[in-house]
Design an enzyme around this catalytic site. Structure first.
Site, PDB file in Angstrom:
ATOM      1  CG  HIS A   1     -55.425  24.223  34.691  1.00 31.59           C
ATOM      2  ND1 HIS A   1     -56.437  23.365  35.036  1.00 31.59           N
ATOM      3  CD2 HIS A   1     -55.712  25.416  35.287  1.00 31.59           C
ATOM      4  CE1 HIS A   1     -57.304  23.997  35.811  1.00 31.59           C
ATOM      5  NE2 HIS A   1     -56.897  25.232  35.972  1.00 31.59           N
TER       6      HIS A   1
ATOM      7  CD  GLU B   1     -60.774  25.356  36.795  1.00 29.90           C
ATOM      8  OE1 GLU B   1     -60.057  25.816  35.902  1.00 29.90           O
ATOM      9  OE2 GLU B   1     -60.494  25.442  38.023  1.00 29.90           O
TER      10      GLU B   1
END
Length: 219
Positions: free
Chosen positions: A171, A138
């Site tokens: 997410h 990420e």
């Protein structure tokens, strides 16, 4: 954007999209057969570990030339800023939660986090994905590549907000977009301040680890 960056983004996207197909493939091989009630959860954990690991190897391979060009690391500086960044991220998270509750009536808690914790309790090795491999990928994707590409043209705040919103979108928790944006701002600041992607990576890894330990009741 550099050619290898596009390849990295494609690798990350394919990894994310491979979940359903990969899990079904593992189930067809008999993964979790001895535990039918949680077979799907076991397959998700195994496929996540496999796909995230493969993606990380590919990403690091594509970045090998840039990594060789890096100057020698200042361990003291990286350690100091990583620890400071951890507390900054936790403070930003707390403030974001307060804003979400007070101004938008959004209850604390994350379905995504609850799902990850459930997977960890069933398959403890899955913590490697959540606490280590996930944050590394990420930070490379959303901070080093996306934020790093946009910041010279659009400045810190616009680039940090844009990359952080994308971070939250991946997410799949749009109700907590303020929360993800606040953390993204901190990690982006750490990257700009230190010019070392290792700093937001370490801060992110420590933050996820603390959250996981707290959620499973070891604190």
């Amino acid at each position: 954007m550099k050619k290898q960056y596009w390849c990295i983004l494609l690798t990350y996207l394919l990894m994310q999209l491979s979940s359903t197909t990969g899990v079904n493939f593992l189930l067809s091989l008999g993964i979790g057969l001895n535990h039918p009630s949680i077979a799907e959860q076991i397959a998700i954990s195994y496929w996540s570990l496999l796909s995230f690991t493969v993606a990380l190897i590919i990403v690091l391979f594509l970045l090998r030339s840039e990594m060789n060009m890096r100057q020698r690391y200042n361990v003291h500086k990286i350690t100091l800023w990583s620890i400071s960044g951890l507390f900054m991220a936790l403070a930003a998270q707390s403030l974001a939660i307060w804003v979400e509750v007070q101004f938008f009536g959004i209850e604390p808690g994350s379905q995504n986090t609850e799902m990850l914790i459930k997977l960890i309790t069933k398959t403890p090795f899955f913590i490697i994905v959540v606490a280590i491999i996930g944050p590394i990928l990420e930070e490379i994707i959303f901070r080093m590549i996306i934020f790093g590409t946009f910041v010279p043209k659009f400045g810190f705040f616009l680039s940090a907000i844009f990359s952080s919103v994308m971070f939250g979108a991946f997410h799949m928790e749009f109700q907590h977009i303020i929360l993800y944006t606040s953390m993204g701002l901190v990690f982006s600041f750490l990257y700009v301040k230190t010019k070392q992607i290792l700093v937001p990576i370490f801060a992110h890894v420590m933050m996820n680890t603390i959250v996981i330990i707290g959620q499973i009741g070891l604190f």
